[in-house]
Design an enzyme around this catalytic site. Structure first.
Site, PDB file in Angstrom:
ATOM      1  N   ASP A   1      42.101  -9.280 -37.738  1.00  0.00           N
ATOM      2  CA  ASP A   1      43.022  -9.815 -38.748  1.00  0.00           C
ATOM      3  C   ASP A   1      42.667  -9.358 -40.157  1.00  0.00           C
ATOM      4  O   ASP A   1      43.263  -9.828 -41.124  1.00  0.00           O
ATOM      5  CB  ASP A   1      43.028 -11.348 -38.707  1.00  0.00           C
ATOM      6  CG  ASP A   1      41.801 -11.948 -39.375  1.00  0.00           C
ATOM      7  OD1 ASP A   1      40.682 -11.457 -39.100  1.00  0.00           O
ATOM      8  OD2 ASP A   1      41.951 -12.888 -40.175  1.00  0.00           O
TER       9      ASP A   1
ATOM     10  N   ARG B   1      27.965 -11.968 -44.579  1.00  0.00           N
ATOM     11  CA  ARG B   1      27.658 -12.892 -45.669  1.00  0.00           C
ATOM     12  C   ARG B   1      26.988 -12.148 -46.825  1.00  0.00           C
ATOM     13  O   ARG B   1      27.315 -12.352 -47.996  1.00  0.00           O
ATOM     14  CB  ARG B   1      26.749 -14.008 -45.161  1.00  0.00           C
ATOM     15  CG  ARG B   1      26.641 -15.212 -46.095  1.00  0.00           C
ATOM     16  CD  ARG B   1      25.679 -16.239 -45.521  1.00  0.00           C
ATOM     17  NE  ARG B   1      26.024 -16.573 -44.137  1.00  0.00           N
ATOM     18  CZ  ARG B   1      25.173 -17.121 -43.282  1.00  0.00           C
ATOM     19  NH1 ARG B   1      23.933 -17.374 -43.652  1.00  0.00           N
ATOM     20  NH2 ARG B   1      25.558 -17.406 -42.054  1.00  0.00           N
TER      21      ARG B   1
ATOM     22  N   GLY C   1      36.144 -10.199 -43.471  1.00  0.00           N
ATOM     23  CA  GLY C   1      35.595  -9.301 -42.462  1.00  0.00           C
ATOM     24  C   GLY C   1      34.207  -8.788 -42.776  1.00  0.00           C
ATOM     25  O   GLY C   1      33.567  -8.168 -41.932  1.00  0.00           O
TER      26      GLY C   1
ATOM     27  N   ASP D   1      37.294 -15.296 -36.940  1.00  0.00           N
ATOM     28  CA  ASP D   1      38.053 -15.954 -38.001  1.00  0.00           C
ATOM     29  C   ASP D   1      39.417 -15.294 -38.197  1.00  0.00           C
ATOM     30  O   ASP D   1      39.502 -14.096 -38.451  1.00  0.00           O
ATOM     31  CB  ASP D   1      37.276 -15.905 -39.319  1.00  0.00           C
ATOM     32  CG  ASP D   1      35.924 -16.592 -39.203  1.00  0.00           C
ATOM     33  OD1 ASP D   1      35.875 -17.644 -38.546  1.00  0.00           O
ATOM     34  OD2 ASP D   1      34.938 -16.077 -39.751  1.00  0.00           O
TER      35      ASP D   1
ATOM     36  N   SER E   1      30.472 -13.149 -38.603  1.00  0.00           N
ATOM     37  CA  SER E   1      29.954 -14.487 -38.881  1.00  0.00           C
ATOM     38  C   SER E   1      28.655 -14.743 -38.124  1.00  0.00           C
ATOM     39  O   SER E   1      28.550 -14.451 -36.932  1.00  0.00           O
ATOM     40  CB  SER E   1      30.985 -15.547 -38.482  1.00  0.00           C
ATOM     41  OG  SER E   1      30.428 -16.842 -38.575  1.00  0.00           O
ATOM     42  N   LYS E   2      27.680 -15.310 -38.809  1.00  0.00           N
ATOM     43  CA  LYS E   2      26.421 -15.663 -38.155  1.00  0.00           C
ATOM     44  C   LYS E   2      26.506 -17.013 -37.456  1.00  0.00           C
ATOM     45  O   LYS E   2      25.553 -17.439 -36.800  1.00  0.00           O
ATOM     46  CB  LYS E   2      25.284 -15.659 -39.183  1.00  0.00           C
ATOM     47  CG  LYS E   2      24.961 -14.266 -39.709  1.00  0.00           C
ATOM     48  CD  LYS E   2      23.755 -14.263 -40.617  1.00  0.00           C
ATOM     49  CE  LYS E   2      23.413 -12.838 -41.054  1.00  0.00           C
ATOM     50  NZ  LYS E   2      22.220 -12.790 -41.926  1.00  0.00           N
TER      51      LYS E   2
ATOM     52  N   ASP F   1      37.828 -10.452 -32.912  1.00  0.00           N
ATOM     53  CA  ASP F   1      37.213 -11.032 -34.097  1.00  0.00           C
ATOM     54  C   ASP F   1      37.354 -12.548 -33.940  1.00  0.00           C
ATOM     55  O   ASP F   1      38.086 -13.025 -33.066  1.00  0.00           O
ATOM     56  CB  ASP F   1      37.937 -10.527 -35.356  1.00  0.00           C
ATOM     57  CG  ASP F   1      37.308 -11.057 -36.627  1.00  0.00           C
ATOM     58  OD1 ASP F   1      36.071 -11.185 -36.672  1.00  0.00           O
ATOM     59  OD2 ASP F   1      38.053 -11.359 -37.573  1.00  0.00           O
TER      60      ASP F   1
END
Length: 221
Positions: free
Chosen positions: A171, A50, A47, A12, A117-118, A10
């Site tokens: 995470d 958007r 996670g 972030d 995430s984009k 992942d």
């Protein structure tokens, strides 16, 4: 030969901590809509994509919106986030990440980024880490958010590895659930008390013990 054929990360909270950037971006948007998104509330959207993040917030805050407003809010949130990450540099890479990536490359283990995430590719470029990854899949490439296993199963297929031969670093609970749902081995990064259905968890990559390397990478220690 390594027991693990591919490792998936992942972004972030695993490679770089931009979770607070996301939180502040959502909080700013929410305040404009008359809702105070707390850190506790933010845990429910970690996670998620958007789109799914806003739907969750709208449910918590009882926000009504049209399809047009929905798109407008997502664009606003992303613009707030992009402004915040402009200052990200390789100094923001979390402890031990680059060392571990070099270790995997040395052992010829395939590496994939699997992020909702984009903006994942943009962040990796700012961190000077993009060259480590054999495959990158982000929020632009999937239809279903974590905990749906789509993102990990897609990466497994692209890397031509069986799910059982993949190791995932996550995470968030939704990410951990997605990896488990994909039939992969998952390692949590962070405080183990925050997670469930998790056997392995470490504060950061510097804390990964030798016995884990021996267990998964056939490392002689």
């Amino acid at each position: 030969m390594s027991l693990i054929k591919a490792v998936m990360f992942d972004l972030d909270g695993v490679i770089v901590d931009t979770s607070n950037h996301h939180y502040l971006s959502w909080k700013k948007l929410c305040l404009e809509l008359g809702y105070n998104l707390t850190e506790t509330g933010n845990e429910f959207i970690k996670g998620l994509s958007r789109e799914d993040s806003f739907l969750k917030i709208a449910d918590m805050a009882n926000i009504n919106f049209s399809e047009e407003k929905f798109k407008e809010y997502l664009i606003k949130k992303n613009s707030y986030y992009l402004n915040l990450i402009n200052t990200i540099t390789p100094k923001n890479i979390l402890p031990g990440v680059e060392i571990f990536l070099r270790y995997l490359k040395k052992k010829s283990i395939k590496i994939s980024l699997c992020s909702s995430s984009k903006n994942a590719k943009l962040v990796l470029k700012k961190l000077n880490l993009i060259s480590f990854f054999d495959f990158i899949i982000d929020g632009n490439d999937i239809k279903m958010s974590k905990p749906n296993p789509e993102i990990f199963l897609t990466a497994s297929k692209k890397l031509k590895t069986e799910p059982k031969d993949c190791l995932v670093f996550e995470d968030s609970q939704s990410g951990i659930d997605a990896a488990n749902n994909a039939g992969m081995i998952v390692v949590g990064i962070g405080n183990k008390n925050k997670f469930k259905n998790l056997e392995y968890c470490f504060p950061n990559f510097l804390k990964i013990p030798n016995h884990l390397k021996k267990r998964f990478f056939n490392e002689q220690v």
